[in-house]
Design a protein around this motif. Sequence first.
Motif, PDB file in Angstrom:
ATOM      1  N   LEU A   1     -13.062 -48.564   4.847  1.00 33.32           N
ATOM      2  CA  LEU A   1     -13.644 -49.843   4.426  1.00 33.32           C
ATOM      3  C   LEU A   1     -12.845 -51.027   4.933  1.00 33.32           C
ATOM      4  N   GLU A   2     -11.509 -50.915   4.938  1.00 30.58           N
ATOM      5  CA  GLU A   2     -10.664 -51.994   5.471  1.00 30.58           C
ATOM      6  C   GLU A   2     -10.937 -52.212   6.953  1.00 30.58           C
ATOM      7  N   ALA A   3     -11.301 -51.145   7.673  1.00 25.93           N
ATOM      8  CA  ALA A   3     -11.604 -51.258   9.099  1.00 25.93           C
ATOM      9  C   ALA A   3     -13.023 -51.750   9.340  1.00 25.93           C
ATOM     10  N   GLY A   4     -13.775 -51.977   8.262  1.00 31.02           N
ATOM     11  CA  GLY A   4     -15.138 -52.481   8.415  1.00 31.02           C
ATOM     12  C   GLY A   4     -16.151 -51.431   8.805  1.00 31.02           C
ATOM     13  N   ILE A   5     -15.878 -50.156   8.481  1.00 24.95           N
ATOM     14  CA  ILE A   5     -16.795 -49.069   8.827  1.00 24.95           C
ATOM     15  C   ILE A   5     -17.541 -48.642   7.570  1.00 24.95           C
ATOM     16  N   PRO A   6     -18.866 -48.806   7.503  1.00 24.75           N
ATOM     17  CA  PRO A   6     -19.637 -48.386   6.327  1.00 24.75           C
ATOM     18  C   PRO A   6     -19.473 -46.892   6.063  1.00 24.75           C
ATOM     19  N   LEU A   7     -19.325 -46.541   4.793  1.00 20.36           N
ATOM     20  CA  LEU A   7     -19.150 -45.147   4.384  1.00 20.36           C
ATOM     21  C   LEU A   7     -20.166 -44.824   3.294  1.00 20.36           C
ATOM     22  N   VAL A   8     -20.986 -43.816   3.547  1.00 14.13           N
ATOM     23  CA  VAL A   8     -21.939 -43.315   2.556  1.00 14.13           C
ATOM     24  C   VAL A   8     -21.585 -41.863   2.301  1.00 14.13           C
ATOM     25  N   ASP A   9     -21.317 -41.519   1.040  1.00 17.50           N
ATOM     26  CA  ASP A   9     -20.879 -40.147   0.785  1.00 17.50           C
ATOM     27  C   ASP A   9     -21.782 -39.447  -0.223  1.00 17.50           C
ATOM     28  N   ASP A  10     -21.446 -38.176  -0.484  1.00 17.96           N
ATOM     29  CA  ASP A  10     -22.199 -37.325  -1.418  1.00 17.96           C
ATOM     30  C   ASP A  10     -23.664 -37.228  -0.999  1.00 17.96           C
ATOM     31  N   LEU A  11     -23.905 -37.088   0.307  1.00 17.40           N
ATOM     32  CA  LEU A  11     -25.272 -36.998   0.832  1.00 17.40           C
ATOM     33  C   LEU A  11     -25.861 -35.594   0.719  1.00 17.40           C
ATOM     34  N   GLY A  12     -25.011 -34.604   0.425  1.00 20.01           N
ATOM     35  CA  GLY A  12     -25.499 -33.246   0.261  1.00 20.01           C
ATOM     36  C   GLY A  12     -25.643 -32.508   1.577  1.00 20.01           C
ATOM     37  N   PRO A  13     -25.930 -31.189   1.508  1.00 18.55           N
ATOM     38  CA  PRO A  13     -25.985 -30.359   2.723  1.00 18.55           C
ATOM     39  C   PRO A  13     -27.091 -30.754   3.704  1.00 18.55           C
TER      40      PRO A  13
ATOM     41  N   PRO B   1      -5.539 -39.675  -5.902  1.00 18.65           N
ATOM     42  CA  PRO B   1      -5.938 -40.924  -5.249  1.00 18.65           C
ATOM     43  C   PRO B   1      -5.782 -40.862  -3.725  1.00 18.65           C
ATOM     44  N   ASN B   2      -6.759 -40.267  -3.059  1.00 19.24           N
ATOM     45  CA  ASN B   2      -6.692 -40.137  -1.598  1.00 19.24           C
ATOM     46  C   ASN B   2      -6.921 -41.485  -0.923  1.00 19.24           C
ATOM     47  N   LEU B   3      -6.388 -41.614   0.279  1.00 20.33           N
ATOM     48  CA  LEU B   3      -6.297 -42.924   0.930  1.00 20.33           C
ATOM     49  C   LEU B   3      -7.418 -43.211   1.928  1.00 20.33           C
ATOM     50  N   GLY B   4      -8.157 -42.176   2.330  1.00 19.92           N
ATOM     51  CA  GLY B   4      -9.102 -42.328   3.432  1.00 19.92           C
ATOM     52  C   GLY B   4     -10.212 -43.335   3.238  1.00 19.92           C
ATOM     53  N   PRO B   5     -10.967 -43.307   2.123  1.00 12.27           N
ATOM     54  CA  PRO B   5     -12.082 -44.246   1.972  1.00 12.27           C
ATOM     55  C   PRO B   5     -11.671 -45.706   2.102  1.00 12.27           C
ATOM     56  N   GLY B   6     -10.539 -46.068   1.502  1.00 16.02           N
ATOM     57  CA  GLY B   6     -10.073 -47.450   1.601  1.00 16.02           C
ATOM     58  C   GLY B   6      -9.752 -47.853   3.023  1.00 16.02           C
ATOM     59  N   ILE B   7      -9.205 -46.920   3.804  1.00 17.91           N
ATOM     60  CA  ILE B   7      -8.877 -47.215   5.199  1.00 17.91           C
ATOM     61  C   ILE B   7     -10.140 -47.488   6.003  1.00 17.91           C
TER      62      ILE B   7
END
Length: 400
Positions: A83-95, A75-81
């Motif tokens: 999102l809590e800061a209001g920064i959109p995160l899109v992942d698994d976009l590929g190479p 359970p890594n902590l980064g994504p929640g941090i």
Amino acid sequence: MSALFRRRRDVVDGSGTTGPARVDARTKNLTKRLKPGEIAVIDHEDIDRVSAEALVACRPLAVLNAARSTSGRYPNLGPGILLEAGIPLVDDLGPAIMSVREGQLLSVEGAEVRSGATLVAEGTVQDAEVIEANMAEAREGLSTQLEAFAANTMDYVRRERELLLDGIGVPKVRTSFEGRHVLVVVRGYHYKEDLAMLRSYIREYRPLLVGVDGGADAILEAGLRPDMIVGDMDSVSDKALSSGAEIVVHAYRDGRAPGQKRMEDLGVEHVVFPATGTSEDIAMLLADDSGAELIVAVGTHDTLIEFLDKGRSGMASTFLTRLRVGGKLIDAKGVSRLYRTRISTWQLVLLALAGLLALFVALAATNVGQTIFGLSGAWFDDVVNFFRSLVGLAPSAPTT
């Protein structure tokens, strides 16, 4: 879902976000040049807490991750941090996302990333529900990571038992640690707050200041000067390296030291320390083996989740190093709760009042002092009579 998460999801799912891209597979390198209003493009599986906090400090419009921000290993902590800061995160976009040019204008519309009308990549928007589901899956797989962590720990013991048990391989340095307090600064969790809380301790005890890579710059930013810098020298500034601190280059066990060439190019004297593990580990082992009385850690790792959150098997060395130096090691947060300056403000006030009282008694016992008090009494009578006359009262009797 919190109001903050709903608001940020609306931003990503609505009209979109547009800005210039900053691209780097290594997050810690990207954050050195990422500016507010830009879009961070990274390739970082399992975004850890330190990386997320560094990204938040840069205030990007969005973070685009080629890899999975949470792989399910732990359970890594980064994504929640983020999102809590209001920064959109899109992942698994590929190479494909890593082929974006530096400064290229990108638009983030939901899970899609476009350059003009061209679709560059499509991934997964990380919102509260997705992160919660990922964390639940990761917690289920935590036992596997614990087993791997234990296996790595035993492997480290086999390879580094002479260093851990007998200090064999620790280089000789010119800095004298004998009987001194040592403050080891890592640019990790809440290092700025920890340093701020330790101001009084640093001022009173004058500990040796050891910066681990970028921790040396943290020391300079706090208005202090490092006595020693330890690390592979990939995230420390030339200013810190030229500050006069003794340099210890962390090398691989086979003697290869990528940071050594940089020291030679700068013309900086240095010592090489070949060892497995992290640079913060060898800084503590060096201080302990050199006779330090106390080691105070700033920004380092404390809990099992923090060890796993670092995302590499080498964190087993950190666990064992804590066992080795545990009798001398104090976390900065503990120091801030335990430490108090030896002379409090009330003690200073009482000392000043006692001094004034002693002066008053001494003056009263001398002819000069009695004369001064007599003149002071006459002046006070004049002031009182002046104010009494203003309100129509008779003058008071003189003070004898």
